[in-house]
Design a protein around this motif. Structure first.
Motif, PDB file in Angstrom:
ATOM      1  N   ARG A 134     -31.344 -28.573  55.628  1.00 57.46           N
ATOM      2  CA  ARG A 134     -32.109 -29.060  56.921  1.00 57.46           C
ATOM      3  C   ARG A 134     -31.799 -30.268  57.759  1.00 57.46           C
ATOM      4  N   TYR A 135     -30.688 -30.776  57.383  1.00 59.04           N
ATOM      5  CA  TYR A 135     -30.264 -31.988  58.291  1.00 59.04           C
ATOM      6  C   TYR A 135     -29.122 -32.181  58.513  1.00 59.04           C
ATOM      7  N   ASP A 136     -28.714 -32.405  59.643  1.00 57.70           N
ATOM      8  CA  ASP A 136     -27.495 -33.080  60.130  1.00 57.70           C
ATOM      9  C   ASP A 136     -27.179 -34.462  59.378  1.00 57.70           C
ATOM     10  N   VAL A 137     -26.441 -34.330  58.455  1.00 56.16           N
ATOM     11  CA  VAL A 137     -26.151 -35.718  57.544  1.00 56.16           C
ATOM     12  C   VAL A 137     -25.108 -36.392  58.102  1.00 56.16           C
ATOM     13  N   ILE A 138     -25.291 -37.782  58.196  1.00 58.15           N
ATOM     14  CA  ILE A 138     -24.441 -38.805  59.058  1.00 58.15           C
ATOM     15  C   ILE A 138     -24.114 -39.616  58.037  1.00 58.15           C
ATOM     16  N   GLY A 139     -22.727 -39.706  57.991  1.00 61.75           N
ATOM     17  CA  GLY A 139     -22.140 -40.929  57.193  1.00 61.75           C
ATOM     18  C   GLY A 139     -21.775 -41.922  58.182  1.00 61.75           C
ATOM     19  N   MET A 140     -21.989 -43.351  57.731  1.00 58.49           N
ATOM     20  CA  MET A 140     -21.297 -44.572  58.966  1.00 58.49           C
ATOM     21  C   MET A 140     -20.902 -45.518  57.994  1.00 58.49           C
ATOM     22  N   ASP A 141     -19.545 -45.818  58.317  1.00 63.74           N
ATOM     23  CA  ASP A 141     -18.854 -46.877  57.864  1.00 63.74           C
ATOM     24  C   ASP A 141     -19.624 -48.219  58.590  1.00 63.74           C
ATOM     25  N   PRO A 142     -20.196 -49.059  57.889  1.00 66.82           N
ATOM     26  CA  PRO A 142     -20.854 -50.038  58.440  1.00 66.82           C
ATOM     27  C   PRO A 142     -19.763 -51.087  59.258  1.00 66.82           C
ATOM     28  N   ARG A 143     -20.635 -51.893  60.199  1.00 70.66           N
ATOM     29  CA  ARG A 143     -19.484 -52.636  60.630  1.00 70.66           C
ATOM     30  C   ARG A 143     -18.617 -53.322  59.837  1.00 70.66           C
ATOM     31  N   PHE A 144     -17.502 -53.622  60.224  1.00 73.73           N
ATOM     32  CA  PHE A 144     -16.382 -54.317  59.561  1.00 73.73           C
ATOM     33  C   PHE A 144     -16.068 -53.594  58.294  1.00 73.73           C
ATOM     34  N   VAL A 145     -16.269 -52.300  58.040  1.00 83.05           N
ATOM     35  CA  VAL A 145     -15.993 -51.798  56.753  1.00 83.05           C
ATOM     36  C   VAL A 145     -15.235 -50.538  57.049  1.00 83.05           C
ATOM     37  N   GLY A 146     -14.331 -50.083  56.297  1.00 81.68           N
ATOM     38  CA  GLY A 146     -13.649 -48.824  56.608  1.00 81.68           C
ATOM     39  C   GLY A 146     -13.018 -48.647  57.761  1.00 81.68           C
ATOM     40  N   ARG A 147     -13.310 -47.663  58.301  1.00 83.85           N
ATOM     41  CA  ARG A 147     -12.921 -47.477  59.765  1.00 83.85           C
ATOM     42  C   ARG A 147     -13.726 -48.140  60.990  1.00 83.85           C
TER      43      ARG A 147
END
Length: 513
Positions: A134-147
């Motif tokens: 049902r959903y487009d699932v978005i993963g976010m690296d929060p600011r200053f984290v990961g990429r």
């Protein structure tokens, strides 16, 4: 009240913020200062590309194989100054598989703070077929984290450790905290903006860049606080919101762990009852009281001097961190692993040769290692930017001393000083006051050792439009979808029903572990 550059603007914002607390809507107060930065950033579109960024990027490779696409948005470092420095925030997207019944975009934050979520979005979708459909699932690296424009203070350790049994061991944590804070001083210009409020603004930029009028959200652990802040800043932009193991927004910050000691103690008691029924295997005691006495004697022994476990030295600053691992889960597998580790530690404390289990070896090796990827430093930076800590180390020592009798094992760990007491930059804004009527579904366990249940109830009162699904008899952190703890069909059904049709339960619910 928001900090504004001119007195007139400050007065206007104060008036609007006061009104918003009464009506449960803070959007207009937010817009008074930050709308320029938000509006400019929201006009961009995400340019999607493959997720694998190097031959050794196994995470990106898995995302690509699953059909994910990755991209970035550009956001202001400081939303009050949209023409100033900008940073990149990275995200991944896994499109809904049932396009005919797609509801929209769901952004996921698994907690932390400071945890990358590009890859974990894939794990979430794999765990819950409904979300995948049902959903487009978005993963976010929060600011200053990961990429996302990573910040790294190159700290030589991944923890502060316990304050130990006396003044001398407490002073070690003070010296270490001061040293770690000084290592972040070269990032002084960005530290005030490594905040949850700015991450929430970044989320709204992502929403707009994706062309969505509203966004759906699932947050667990720290991700619940991020969700609470987003709801307060952008109440009209939220659609279906699920908060799993919700933190009390009035307590979140550098000193949040001070609320956890008693809850971890109760989790230890629950484990002690489990292992007492298996005394023939673990030999830690045949009653709950005997097991707890064995743990307390272990703590007293190590307080007098360190013990050897294989090639490792375990002292009074390390031991409570090892015992804290009772929070890893309350199922048989987790308790069996923890019991084997405690058995090794007790054996060593009694003067016999003891070699660590594989899990204990990995834990001890990790605690002795430097913060190679910057996770600990950016996690601390977020907490320091969200709420100011006391600058008086003596306040922490007095608090530890006042709780030594009731929290002999975990109090000196949970209540000790942190680098935020010596942080080289003050928060740019006050901590967010969360009070609104936005519809939200909250789920959590009564025995949660991290998001303590009293804090969940406080958040439930602050989020006046929320419904709370309580999992009774469980002593683990996070309860939905079986991502970090055993699945519970009752909890999952309540969440999935809400995510499917948008209807909250008519009232609060109770599930059983």
């Amino acid at each position: 009240m928001l900090r504004l550059r001119r007195a007139a603007a400050a007065a206007a914002a104060a008036a609007m913020t006061s009104a918003s607390l009464i009506t449960g809507c803070a959007f207009h107060g937010e817009a008074a200062t930050y709308d320029g930065g938000l509006a400019r950033s929201q006009r961009q579109k995400v340019v999607w590309h493959g997720c694998k960024n190097s031959p050794r990027d196994t995470m990106g490779d898995e995302l690509d194989k699953a059909g994910a696409r990755c991209g970035e948005v550009t956001v202001p470092l400081d939303y009050r100054h949209p023409d100033g420095r900008v940073i990149k925030v990275a995200l991944s997207r896994l499109r809904a598989t049932d396009r005919a019944h797609r509801h929209g975009t769901l952004l996921y934050n698994p907690g932390g703070p400071g945890v990358p979520a590009l890859y974990l979005a894939l794990q979430l979708r794999q765990a819950e077929p409904l979300l995948a459909a049902r959903y487009d699932v978005i993963g976010m690296d929060p600011r200053f984290v990961g990429r996302s424009t990573p910040l790294d203070c190159h700290w030589p350790t991944v923890s502060i450790g316990s304050a130990g049994p006396d003044r001398s061991t407490f002073e070690k944590t003070v010296r270490l905290s001061r040293d770690l804070a000084s290592r972040c001083a070269r990032h002084r210009s960005v530290l005030p903006f490594v905040s949850t409020r700015n991450t929430a603004r970044d989320m709204d930029v992502i929403r707009a860049a994706l062309g969505e009028k509203k966004i759906n959200y699932l947050g667990s652990s720290y991700g619940t606080y991020l969700g609470e802040v987003y709801l307060q800043l952008f109440p009209h932009r939220a659609d279906r919101v699920v908060l799993d193991s919700t933190l009390d927004p009035d307590l979140y910050g550098p000193d949040l762990t001070r609320t956890m000691g008693p809850a971890v103690g109760r989790a230890l008691e629950h484990w002690a009852a489990w292992v007492a029924r298996r005394d023939s295997r673990y030999h830690l005691g045949s009653t709950t009281a005997e097991v707890l006495n064995a743990v307390n004697e272990l703590n007293r022994t190590v307080s007098r001097g360190p013990i050897r476990v294989g090639r490792h030295t375990v002292d009074s600053q390390v031991l409570p961190q090892l015992l804290w691992n009772v929070t890893a889960g309350d199922d048989d597998e987790a308790y069996a692993s923890y019991s084997a580790d405690v058995r090794v530690l007790v054996t060593a404390a009694r003067g016999s040769e003891a070699n660590p289990t594989q899990v204990l070896e990995q834990t001890l090796t990790g605690l002795a290692a430097p913060d190679t990827d910057g996770t600990f430093s950016v996690q601390t930076a977020i907490q320091c930017a969200d709420r100011a800590a006391s600058h008086d180390p003596e306040a922490y020592y007095r608090d530890i001393q006042a709780h030594r009798t009731t929290e002999p094992v975990f109090g000196p760990l949970a209540r000790t000083v942190t680098p935020c007491s010596f942080w080289p930059a003050a928060p740019a804004e006050p901590a967010t006051k969360v009070r609104n009527d936005v519809p939200v579904l909250m789920v959590g366990a009564t025995g949660d050792p991290a998001a303590v249940y009293q804090g969940q109830l406080a958040a439930h009162r602050d989020l006046r439009g929320s419904r709370l699904v309580t999992l009774r008899g469980a002593f683990h952190h996070t309860v939905y979808a079986g991502l970090f703890a055993p699945k519970n069909m009752c909890v999952d059904k309540a969440v999935n029903t809400y995510l499917k049709d948008g209807t909250l339960p008519p009232g609060d619910m109770t599930c059983r572990s």
